[in-house]
Each structure stands twice: as C-alpha cells, then as structure tokens.
Design an enzyme around this catalytic site. Structure first.
Site, PDB file in Angstrom:
ATOM      1  N   HIS A 299       0.852  -1.182   0.000  1.00  0.00           N
ATOM      2  CA  HIS A 299       0.000   0.000   0.000  1.00  0.00           C
ATOM      3  C   HIS A 299       0.895   1.241   0.000  1.00  0.00           C
ATOM      4  O   HIS A 299       2.083   1.165   0.323  1.00  0.00           O
ATOM      5  CB  HIS A 299      -0.909   0.000   1.225  1.00  0.00           C
ATOM      6  CG  HIS A 299      -2.061  -0.945   1.098  1.00  0.00           C
ATOM      7  ND1 HIS A 299      -2.600  -1.593   2.192  1.00  0.00           N
ATOM      8  CD2 HIS A 299      -2.776  -1.352   0.024  1.00  0.00           C
ATOM      9  CE1 HIS A 299      -3.609  -2.353   1.779  1.00  0.00           C
ATOM     10  NE2 HIS A 299      -3.723  -2.231   0.468  1.00  0.00           N
TER      11      HIS A 299
ATOM     12  N   LYS B  93       5.235   1.588   0.736  1.00  0.00           N
ATOM     13  CA  LYS B  93       6.100   1.399  -0.427  1.00  0.00           C
ATOM     14  C   LYS B  93       7.579   1.534  -0.079  1.00  0.00           C
ATOM     15  O   LYS B  93       8.403   0.764  -0.561  1.00  0.00           O
ATOM     16  CB  LYS B  93       5.707   2.346  -1.552  1.00  0.00           C
ATOM     17  CG  LYS B  93       4.332   2.000  -2.106  1.00  0.00           C
ATOM     18  CD  LYS B  93       4.208   2.249  -3.554  1.00  0.00           C
ATOM     19  CE  LYS B  93       2.789   2.098  -4.058  1.00  0.00           C
ATOM     20  NZ  LYS B  93       2.165   0.812  -3.878  1.00  0.00           N
TER      21      LYS B  93
ATOM     22  N   GLY C 257       1.758  -2.212 -10.125  1.00  0.00           N
ATOM     23  CA  GLY C 257       2.429  -1.182 -10.910  1.00  0.00           C
ATOM     24  C   GLY C 257       3.434  -0.292 -10.218  1.00  0.00           C
ATOM     25  O   GLY C 257       4.624  -0.325 -10.528  1.00  0.00           O
ATOM     26  N   THR C 258       2.982   0.536  -9.299  1.00  0.00           N
ATOM     27  CA  THR C 258       3.878   1.499  -8.669  1.00  0.00           C
ATOM     28  C   THR C 258       4.908   0.812  -7.788  1.00  0.00           C
ATOM     29  O   THR C 258       6.076   1.215  -7.774  1.00  0.00           O
ATOM     30  CB  THR C 258       3.069   2.525  -7.844  1.00  0.00           C
ATOM     31  OG1 THR C 258       2.056   3.082  -8.676  1.00  0.00           O
ATOM     32  CG2 THR C 258       3.955   3.626  -7.313  1.00  0.00           C
ATOM     33  N   THR C 259       4.516  -0.232  -7.097  1.00  0.00           N
ATOM     34  CA  THR C 259       5.463  -0.956  -6.249  1.00  0.00           C
ATOM     35  C   THR C 259       6.590  -1.522  -7.100  1.00  0.00           C
ATOM     36  O   THR C 259       7.771  -1.377  -6.760  1.00  0.00           O
ATOM     37  CB  THR C 259       4.747  -2.077  -5.470  1.00  0.00           C
ATOM     38  OG1 THR C 259       3.728  -1.500  -4.659  1.00  0.00           O
ATOM     39  CG2 THR C 259       5.724  -2.842  -4.597  1.00  0.00           C
TER      40      THR C 259
ATOM     41  N   SER D 243      -1.685  -1.093 -11.366  1.00  0.00           N
ATOM     42  CA  SER D 243      -1.750  -0.632  -9.990  1.00  0.00           C
ATOM     43  C   SER D 243      -2.832  -1.431  -9.272  1.00  0.00           C
ATOM     44  O   SER D 243      -3.822  -1.843  -9.893  1.00  0.00           O
ATOM     45  CB  SER D 243      -2.107   0.857  -9.990  1.00  0.00           C
ATOM     46  OG  SER D 243      -2.369   1.307  -8.693  1.00  0.00           O
ATOM     47  N   GLY D 244      -2.665  -1.656  -7.982  1.00  0.00           N
ATOM     48  CA  GLY D 244      -3.638  -2.432  -7.207  1.00  0.00           C
ATOM     49  C   GLY D 244      -5.080  -1.988  -7.397  1.00  0.00           C
ATOM     50  O   GLY D 244      -5.936  -2.794  -7.753  1.00  0.00           O
TER      51      GLY D 244
ATOM     52  N   ASP E 167      -4.129  -6.228  -8.133  1.00  0.00           N
ATOM     53  CA  ASP E 167      -4.347  -7.269  -7.118  1.00  0.00           C
ATOM     54  C   ASP E 167      -5.066  -8.462  -7.746  1.00  0.00           C
ATOM     55  O   ASP E 167      -4.752  -9.617  -7.472  1.00  0.00           O
ATOM     56  CB  ASP E 167      -5.183  -6.734  -5.949  1.00  0.00           C
ATOM     57  CG  ASP E 167      -4.495  -5.626  -5.174  1.00  0.00           C
ATOM     58  OD1 ASP E 167      -3.257  -5.546  -5.214  1.00  0.00           O
ATOM     59  OD2 ASP E 167      -5.204  -4.839  -4.521  1.00  0.00           O
TER      60      ASP E 167
ATOM     61  N   ASP F 297      -1.233  -1.495   4.798  1.00  0.00           N
ATOM     62  CA  ASP F 297      -1.328  -0.391   5.743  1.00  0.00           C
ATOM     63  C   ASP F 297      -2.589  -0.604   6.573  1.00  0.00           C
ATOM     64  O   ASP F 297      -3.690  -0.339   6.096  1.00  0.00           O
ATOM     65  CB  ASP F 297      -1.390   0.936   4.988  1.00  0.00           C
ATOM     66  CG  ASP F 297      -1.469   2.139   5.914  1.00  0.00           C
ATOM     67  OD1 ASP F 297      -1.574   1.954   7.152  1.00  0.00           O
ATOM     68  OD2 ASP F 297      -1.442   3.262   5.399  1.00  0.00           O
TER      69      ASP F 297
ATOM     70  N   HIS G 110     -10.012  -0.068  -2.483  1.00  0.00           N
ATOM     71  CA  HIS G 110     -10.113  -1.362  -3.174  1.00  0.00           C
ATOM     72  C   HIS G 110     -10.013  -2.531  -2.194  1.00  0.00           C
ATOM     73  O   HIS G 110      -9.557  -3.605  -2.536  1.00  0.00           O
ATOM     74  CB  HIS G 110      -9.059  -1.459  -4.286  1.00  0.00           C
ATOM     75  CG  HIS G 110      -7.640  -1.466  -3.786  1.00  0.00           C
ATOM     76  ND1 HIS G 110      -7.062  -0.386  -3.182  1.00  0.00           N
ATOM     77  CD2 HIS G 110      -6.707  -2.431  -3.802  1.00  0.00           C
ATOM     78  CE1 HIS G 110      -5.824  -0.694  -2.837  1.00  0.00           C
ATOM     79  NE2 HIS G 110      -5.586  -1.925  -3.201  1.00  0.00           N
TER      80      HIS G 110
ATOM     81  N   ASP H 177     -10.902  -6.058  -3.246  1.00  0.00           N
ATOM     82  CA  ASP H 177      -9.876  -6.740  -4.040  1.00  0.00           C
ATOM     83  C   ASP H 177      -8.803  -7.326  -3.132  1.00  0.00           C
ATOM     84  O   ASP H 177      -8.300  -8.431  -3.368  1.00  0.00           O
ATOM     85  CB  ASP H 177      -9.224  -5.782  -5.039  1.00  0.00           C
ATOM     86  CG  ASP H 177     -10.197  -5.245  -6.065  1.00  0.00           C
ATOM     87  OD1 ASP H 177     -11.220  -5.908  -6.321  1.00  0.00           O
ATOM     88  OD2 ASP H 177      -9.940  -4.155  -6.607  1.00  0.00           O
TER      89      ASP H 177
ATOM     90  N   ARG I   7      -8.080 -14.223   0.375  1.00  0.00           N
ATOM     91  CA  ARG I   7      -8.874 -15.449   0.318  1.00  0.00           C
ATOM     92  C   ARG I   7      -8.275 -16.440  -0.664  1.00  0.00           C
ATOM     93  O   ARG I   7      -8.157 -17.627  -0.373  1.00  0.00           O
ATOM     94  CB  ARG I   7     -10.322 -15.118  -0.064  1.00  0.00           C
ATOM     95  CG  ARG I   7     -11.250 -16.336  -0.020  1.00  0.00           C
ATOM     96  CD  ARG I   7     -12.664 -15.987  -0.469  1.00  0.00           C
ATOM     97  NE  ARG I   7     -12.742 -15.523  -1.840  1.00  0.00           N
ATOM     98  CZ  ARG I   7     -12.642 -16.330  -2.910  1.00  0.00           C
ATOM     99  NH1 ARG I   7     -12.448 -17.620  -2.757  1.00  0.00           N
ATOM    100  NH2 ARG I   7     -12.726 -15.828  -4.119  1.00  0.00           N
TER     101      ARG I   7
END
Length: 123
Positions: free
Chosen positions: A8, A12, A35-37, A54-55, A60, A80, A87, A90, A96
């Site tokens: 999150h 990061k 994406g950003t990670t 991106s998540g 995700d 976080d 989201h 997601d 799960r």
C-alpha cells in the site's frame, strides 16, 4: 520461484528497503508486483520485476489470477492497517485466494522478514 511484491502507498518505502536488503536472494527468482510498487523496486535495485496494473486498477486481481492458476509461490503484501483502502474488496479477495490455494502471504514487516530469511537459507 514466483514471488509477488505488493505494498500500500504508506508501505512502499518499506518494501523497497526490503527488496534492497534481500536483492541478492530475490535476483534468483521471478518477481511480480503491482504497478507502482514494481516501478519503485526497479528504480532502487537492479531487480527485474514483471509489473501488473496498480492495485486499485486491477493489479491485485491480476496477481490473484496467477494464484488461481497455480503460478505463484509466495506473496509479500505490506498492508497499511491504519488507512482505509478504496479497493479493500480486491485485497480481501487476494487474501482469500492465498488461503484457498495454500499460497503463503506475508502482510507485515515481521512476517516478510521471516519469508526472506527462509528464502536466503534455501539457496
């Protein structure tokens, strides 16, 4: 091994630092990230990371598809816990899927360290 790295926004920097500390061990595996990670990890290390969206935009869920197909060995997802995530459904679905398909997932710095130390000792 196929390893996913997710974080999150407020986490990061922590995942980048983790990737830097364990860069040698991670370099021997196939890495995936949202994406950003993934971008931040590649900017700060020499690691090659296959980036998904991106998540919040479906990243995700893309990682979830890899889990459902049996193509993911473990996930580090630094969440976080103090910030509401738009989201969250997601995120819950990803957790799960990990449970359903018996894919280990580290969701905080402590469990991520355990995973990474195990990765180092298996080399």
């Amino acid at each position: 091994m196929n390893i996913s790295l997710i974080a999150h926004d407020n986490m990061k920097e922590d995942i980048v630092e983790l990737a830097k500390r364990y860069e040698e061990a991670l370099s021997h595996h196939t890495l995936y990230a949202t994406g950003t990670t993934g971008k931040r990890i590649m900017e700060n290390t020499s690691l090659n990371v296959h980036r998904f969206l991106s998540g919040p935009l479906g990243g995700d869920q893309q990682i979830g598809a890899k889990i459902a197909e049996g193509n993911m060995d473990f996930i580090i997802f630094l969440r976080d816990p103090l910030t509401s995530q738009p989201h969250e459904p997601d995120v819950s679905a990803l957790l799960r899927l990990c449970d359903v398909h018996h894919v280990p997932i580290a969701t905080n710095q402590g469990s991520a360290e355990v995973f990474m130390k195990a990765l180092v000792t298996t080399r």
